[in-house]
Design a protein around this motif. Structure first.
Motif, PDB file in Angstrom:
ATOM      1  N   ALA A 126       0.562  -1.712  -0.065  1.00  0.00           N
ATOM      2  CA  ALA A 126      -0.527   0.548  -0.614  1.00  0.00           C
ATOM      3  C   ALA A 126       0.734   1.615   0.233  1.00  0.00           C
ATOM      4  CB  ALA A 126      -0.729  -0.290   0.839  1.00  0.00           C
ATOM      5  N   SER A 127       0.655   2.149  -0.458  1.00  0.00           N
ATOM      6  CA  SER A 127       1.585   4.036  -0.499  1.00  0.00           C
ATOM      7  C   SER A 127      -0.431   4.359   0.160  1.00  0.00           C
ATOM      8  CB  SER A 127       1.256   3.713  -1.980  1.00  0.00           C
ATOM      9  OG  SER A 127       2.458   2.978  -3.088  1.00  0.00           O
ATOM     10  N   LEU A 128       0.842   5.441   0.998  1.00  0.00           N
ATOM     11  CA  LEU A 128      -0.350   6.073   1.916  1.00  0.00           C
ATOM     12  C   LEU A 128       0.400   7.260   1.310  1.00  0.00           C
ATOM     13  CD1 LEU A 128       0.887   4.889   5.358  1.00  0.00           C
ATOM     14  CD2 LEU A 128      -0.989   3.900   3.409  1.00  0.00           C
ATOM     15  N   PHE A 129      -0.723   8.224   1.779  1.00  0.00           N
ATOM     16  CA  PHE A 129      -0.714   9.716   1.800  1.00  0.00           C
ATOM     17  C   PHE A 129       1.270  10.607   2.133  1.00  0.00           C
ATOM     18  CE2 PHE A 129      -2.341  13.927   2.316  1.00  0.00           C
ATOM     19  CZ  PHE A 129      -1.719  14.800   0.942  1.00  0.00           C
ATOM     20  N   GLU A 130       1.497  11.360   2.060  1.00  0.00           N
ATOM     21  CA  GLU A 130       2.386  11.791   2.771  1.00  0.00           C
ATOM     22  C   GLU A 130       3.781  10.652   4.028  1.00  0.00           C
ATOM     23  OE1 GLU A 130       0.870  15.508   3.825  1.00  0.00           O
ATOM     24  OE2 GLU A 130       0.982  16.491   2.488  1.00  0.00           O
ATOM     25  N   ASP A 131       3.144   9.530   3.030  1.00  0.00           N
ATOM     26  CA  ASP A 131       4.206   8.558   4.435  1.00  0.00           C
ATOM     27  C   ASP A 131       4.562   7.917   3.609  1.00  0.00           C
ATOM     28  OD1 ASP A 131       4.644   7.249   6.209  1.00  0.00           O
ATOM     29  OD2 ASP A 131       2.502   7.329   7.062  1.00  0.00           O
ATOM     30  N   GLN A 132       4.975   7.079   3.717  1.00  0.00           N
ATOM     31  CA  GLN A 132       6.461   5.624   3.438  1.00  0.00           C
ATOM     32  C   GLN A 132       5.515   4.722   2.960  1.00  0.00           C
ATOM     33  OE1 GLN A 132       9.713   6.214   2.972  1.00  0.00           O
ATOM     34  NE2 GLN A 132       9.481   7.991   4.361  1.00  0.00           N
ATOM     35  N   PRO A 133       5.993   3.510   1.979  1.00  0.00           N
ATOM     36  CA  PRO A 133       4.477   2.811   1.827  1.00  0.00           C
ATOM     37  C   PRO A 133       5.065   1.618   2.480  1.00  0.00           C
ATOM     38  CG  PRO A 133       6.778   2.800   0.366  1.00  0.00           C
ATOM     39  CD  PRO A 133       6.855   4.142   0.772  1.00  0.00           C
ATOM     40  N   VAL A 134       3.873   0.494   2.922  1.00  0.00           N
ATOM     41  CA  VAL A 134       4.009  -0.170   3.893  1.00  0.00           C
ATOM     42  C   VAL A 134       3.554  -2.045   3.050  1.00  0.00           C
ATOM     43  CG1 VAL A 134       2.964  -1.442   5.983  1.00  0.00           C
ATOM     44  CG2 VAL A 134       3.583   1.192   5.259  1.00  0.00           C
ATOM     45  N   ILE A 147       7.725  -1.713   7.072  1.00  0.00           N
ATOM     46  CA  ILE A 147       8.224   0.048   5.609  1.00  0.00           C
ATOM     47  C   ILE A 147       8.978  -0.117   4.697  1.00  0.00           C
ATOM     48  CG2 ILE A 147       8.436   2.324   6.053  1.00  0.00           C
ATOM     49  CD1 ILE A 147       7.297   2.194   9.245  1.00  0.00           C
ATOM     50  N   LEU A 148       8.254   0.873   3.684  1.00  0.00           N
ATOM     51  CA  LEU A 148       9.458   0.423   2.396  1.00  0.00           C
ATOM     52  C   LEU A 148      10.012   0.786   2.193  1.00  0.00           C
ATOM     53  CD1 LEU A 148       7.057  -1.591  -0.387  1.00  0.00           C
ATOM     54  CD2 LEU A 148       8.253  -2.668   1.550  1.00  0.00           C
ATOM     55  N   PRO A 149      11.294   1.273   2.066  1.00  0.00           N
ATOM     56  CA  PRO A 149      12.238   2.707   1.627  1.00  0.00           C
ATOM     57  C   PRO A 149      11.515   3.227   0.055  1.00  0.00           C
ATOM     58  CG  PRO A 149      13.645   0.926   1.104  1.00  0.00           C
ATOM     59  CD  PRO A 149      12.043   0.610   1.371  1.00  0.00           C
ATOM     60  N   SER A 150      11.321   4.907   0.415  1.00  0.00           N
ATOM     61  CA  SER A 150      11.051   6.073  -0.820  1.00  0.00           C
ATOM     62  C   SER A 150      12.380   6.372  -0.833  1.00  0.00           C
ATOM     63  CB  SER A 150      10.478   6.794  -0.219  1.00  0.00           C
ATOM     64  OG  SER A 150       9.335   5.696   0.263  1.00  0.00           O
ATOM     65  N   ALA A 151      13.663   6.466  -0.321  1.00  0.00           N
ATOM     66  CA  ALA A 151      14.389   7.459  -0.983  1.00  0.00           C
ATOM     67  C   ALA A 151      15.083   6.723  -2.022  1.00  0.00           C
ATOM     68  CB  ALA A 151      15.526   7.287   0.199  1.00  0.00           C
ATOM     69  N   PRO A 152      16.270   6.780  -3.018  1.00  0.00           N
ATOM     70  CA  PRO A 152      16.442   6.243  -4.047  1.00  0.00           C
ATOM     71  C   PRO A 152      17.819   5.527  -3.848  1.00  0.00           C
ATOM     72  CG  PRO A 152      16.539   8.445  -4.767  1.00  0.00           C
ATOM     73  CD  PRO A 152      15.933   7.797  -3.194  1.00  0.00           C
ATOM     74  N   LEU A 153      18.238   4.591  -4.780  1.00  0.00           N
ATOM     75  CA  LEU A 153      19.619   3.596  -3.888  1.00  0.00           C
ATOM     76  C   LEU A 153      20.945   4.196  -4.840  1.00  0.00           C
ATOM     77  CD1 LEU A 153      21.109   1.694  -2.796  1.00  0.00           C
ATOM     78  CD2 LEU A 153      21.023  -0.061  -4.743  1.00  0.00           C
ATOM     79  N   ARG A 154      21.400   5.384  -3.995  1.00  0.00           N
ATOM     80  CA  ARG A 154      22.753   5.958  -4.522  1.00  0.00           C
ATOM     81  C   ARG A 154      24.383   4.421  -4.917  1.00  0.00           C
ATOM     82  NH1 ARG A 154      20.631  10.820  -6.413  1.00  0.00           N
ATOM     83  NH2 ARG A 154      18.741  11.437  -4.835  1.00  0.00           N
ATOM     84  N   PRO A 155      24.541   5.646  -5.923  1.00  0.00           N
ATOM     85  CA  PRO A 155      25.936   4.510  -6.262  1.00  0.00           C
ATOM     86  C   PRO A 155      27.190   4.469  -4.814  1.00  0.00           C
ATOM     87  CG  PRO A 155      26.315   5.912  -7.132  1.00  0.00           C
ATOM     88  CD  PRO A 155      24.739   6.423  -6.532  1.00  0.00           C
ATOM     89  N   MET A 173      19.005  14.923   3.078  1.00  0.00           N
ATOM     90  CA  MET A 173      17.656  16.181   2.879  1.00  0.00           C
ATOM     91  C   MET A 173      17.121  16.106   1.257  1.00  0.00           C
ATOM     92  SD  MET A 173      19.830  19.742   4.827  1.00  0.00           S
ATOM     93  CE  MET A 173      17.821  20.231   4.604  1.00  0.00           C
ATOM     94  N   GLN A 174      17.888  15.747   1.169  1.00  0.00           N
ATOM     95  CA  GLN A 174      16.710  15.597  -0.577  1.00  0.00           C
ATOM     96  C   GLN A 174      16.074  14.172  -0.750  1.00  0.00           C
ATOM     97  OE1 GLN A 174      19.536  16.218  -4.066  1.00  0.00           O
ATOM     98  NE2 GLN A 174      19.588  18.361  -3.615  1.00  0.00           N
ATOM     99  N   ASP A 175      16.755  13.170  -0.074  1.00  0.00           N
ATOM    100  CA  ASP A 175      17.275  11.940  -0.315  1.00  0.00           C
ATOM    101  C   ASP A 175      15.158  11.141   0.942  1.00  0.00           C
ATOM    102  OD1 ASP A 175      18.010  11.199  -2.097  1.00  0.00           O
ATOM    103  OD2 ASP A 175      19.404  10.063  -0.634  1.00  0.00           O
ATOM    104  N   ALA A 176      15.368  12.932   2.046  1.00  0.00           N
ATOM    105  CA  ALA A 176      14.079  12.258   2.776  1.00  0.00           C
ATOM    106  C   ALA A 176      13.097  13.097   2.658  1.00  0.00           C
ATOM    107  CB  ALA A 176      15.094  12.801   4.045  1.00  0.00           C
ATOM    108  N   LYS A 177      13.221  14.057   1.640  1.00  0.00           N
ATOM    109  CA  LYS A 177      11.954  14.136   1.298  1.00  0.00           C
ATOM    110  C   LYS A 177      11.021  13.787  -0.438  1.00  0.00           C
ATOM    111  CE  LYS A 177      13.865  19.325   0.803  1.00  0.00           C
ATOM    112  NZ  LYS A 177      13.982  20.022   0.415  1.00  0.00           N
TER     113      LYS A 177
END
Length: 479
Positions: A126-134, A147-155, A173-177
């Motif tokens: 499930a994808s939640l409004f302004e929250d992490q997917p579950v 809880i699933l991560p939303s931040a992209p995987l950086r090299p 800080m950008q990944d947290a958004k």
């Protein structure tokens, strides 16, 4: 319809061309066919779910458990279970055999979209409004949420490279958004494909809930992801007004001959209106994956593109209202879409000229008059008692109008154990969509019975409820 009555050249057409029918049972906001195409689930603005029988266009079952607008629908592979998500922060797993609720899962935020695992109906994401997917497991009485991560995987940086602390903090800080807007399972369910609000596509392992690959696909928000029936093509709708078809590698081969670092998402085609710069409300693949269909913002037309050449092949003219969710039938050239203002379900299909010569085995169609030679016993007279006895024997046969015939397997998966919704003879009639009326583009309010009498009495509570429906619908439409 009997296929022997249809022109074979008409059957070869792979996309619909005419608006043929209209279904109405309340104000529909989302649609979804089951995998065999026998039933169409419709989620309404009042939280009710209506199951339509495609063959009869009648209501097969109604499910009432939500209190606010339905956001998404997801069928199990067998067609017996249905997952619904709503703006009331709940997901409900239904058993269509008796219409009971198997599990009800509550969240802290409204649900964007929820989808069942392709082989395990007790597992969904499930994808939640302004929250992490579950990722939710409902195999036990108490749901287990991961809880699933939303931040992209950086090299990862090598030991020889120096990491700038300021740059690393800015990147964190950008990944947290990042927030996940939509999630879907892969064909085998071993991976989850997630689209973020910053235009990234993340591939997450279902078992470990860790991100193994991330790709920046666009600059806007990823609004919708749809997986083709072959499991290798993804349709992406984003806020930059471009629809993309993306080719994926075979994720089932990870760990065998494909490394995680070699995963590549290749953009096959980009579909857009470069002249009018139209925005797209909803997109979907055709049954074979050869066509892409989309509804447009502030426009009643449906666009159909061909993937082989990336060209526009058809514009389906719709009613005089904007269309929202669009779905393609799994086996037929049939498209359904729901109107945003009226909530009616419109059906586009092919009008097939019938071959009347197939009604009788000895009947033939001729282009000009020919001399007819009757058979020797064609006009023989039978005794009246024998004719009357045959008529009485036929009247003694009781037709079976309840038992459903098993559907033939025309898909690419086994339907031997496909589930059929039991016929309910006491199901209530379809409610009229006139209880919700449009007061503006994308804004609705509830029609109060006896409006003139209520206006004289000053019924404030009904107006308050009507404004609540309007605000909730407007929020969903702007998203």
């Amino acid at each position: 319809m009997n296929l022997s009555l249809i022109d074979p050249f008409v059957l070869a057409q792979e996309y619909p061309d005419t608006l043929t029918e209209k279904l109405s049972s309340g104000h529909a906001t989302c649609l979804r066919f089951n995998h065999t195409g026998d039933y169409l689930a419709s989620g309404r603005v009042d939280g009710t779910v209506v199951i339509f029988d495609i063959e009869t266009n009648g209501v097969a079952r109604k499910l009432q458990g939500h209190t606010r607008q339905i956001q998404s629908l997801s069928w199990s592979r067998c067609g017996r279970y249905l997952l619904t998500s709503s703006q009331d922060c709940k997901c409900i797993l239904w058993d269509l055999d008796d219409g009971s609720r198997i599990r009800t899962v509550r969240f802290e935020a409204p649900v964007y979209i929820a989808e069942l695992h392709p082989f395990n109906h007790l597992l969904f994401v499930a994808s939640l409004f302004e929250d992490q997917p579950v990722l939710v497991d409902v195999s036990k009485r108490t749901p287990v949420k991961r809880i699933l991560p939303s931040a992209p995987l950086r090299p990862k940086s090598t030991e020889s490279e120096e990491v700038d602390p300021a740059l690393a903090a800015k990147q964190a800080m950008q990944d947290a958004k990042h927030s996940t807007c939509v999630t879907v399972f892969s064909a085998l369910g071993n991976h989850i494909i997630a689209g973020t609000s910053k235009g990234w596509i993340n591939i997450i392992e279902t078992e470990t809930c860790r991100t193994i690959h991330s790709t920046r696909l666009c600059n806007g928000v990823v609004i919708l992801l749809r997986l083709a029936r072959n499991g290798r093509d993804i349709l992406v709708n984003s806020s930059d007004r471009v629809i993309r078809t993306v080719l994926m590698p075979d994720l089932s081969q990870l760990g065998i001959d494909l490394e995680e670092s070699n995963i590549k998402l290749i953009v096959e085609h980009k579909f857009q209106d470069v002249v009018n710069r139209l925005s797209w409300n909803h997109v979907t693949f055709s049954s074979t994956g050869e066509f892409v269909t989309a509804t447009t913002y502030m426009n009643p037309d449906i666009y159909v593109w061909e993937r082989s050449h990336g060209s526009l092949v058809k514009i389906l003219e719709g009613p005089r209202e904007e269309l929202g969710v669009v779905e393609w039938h799994p086996t037929r050239p049939m498209v359904v879409a729901c109107g945003l203002e009226s909530g009616c379900i419109y059906v586009w299909s092919i009008i097939s000229p019938q071959k009347w010569s197939a009604l009788a085995p000895d009947f033939g169609e001729v282009e000009e008059c020919v001399e007819y030679m009757e058979r020797e016993d064609e006009f023989d007279l039978h005794p009246a008692e024998q004719v009357h006895r045959r008529r009485l024997d036929l009247e003694d046969e009781e037709p079976d109008a309840v038992t459903a015939d098993p559907a033939k397997d025309t898909a690419d998966f086994d339907l031997a154990g496909a589930f059929s919704v039991p016929v309910l003879l006491d199901v209530s009639d379809s409610e009229s969509g006139e209880d919700i009326i449009a007061v503006g583009p994308g804004t609705m309010r509830r029609r109060t019975p006896g409006a003139s009498r209520d206006a004289a009495d000053g019924d404030v509570d009904k107006d308050t409820r009507a404004n609540g429906v309007s605000r909730g619908t407007g929020r969903n439409r702007r998203r």
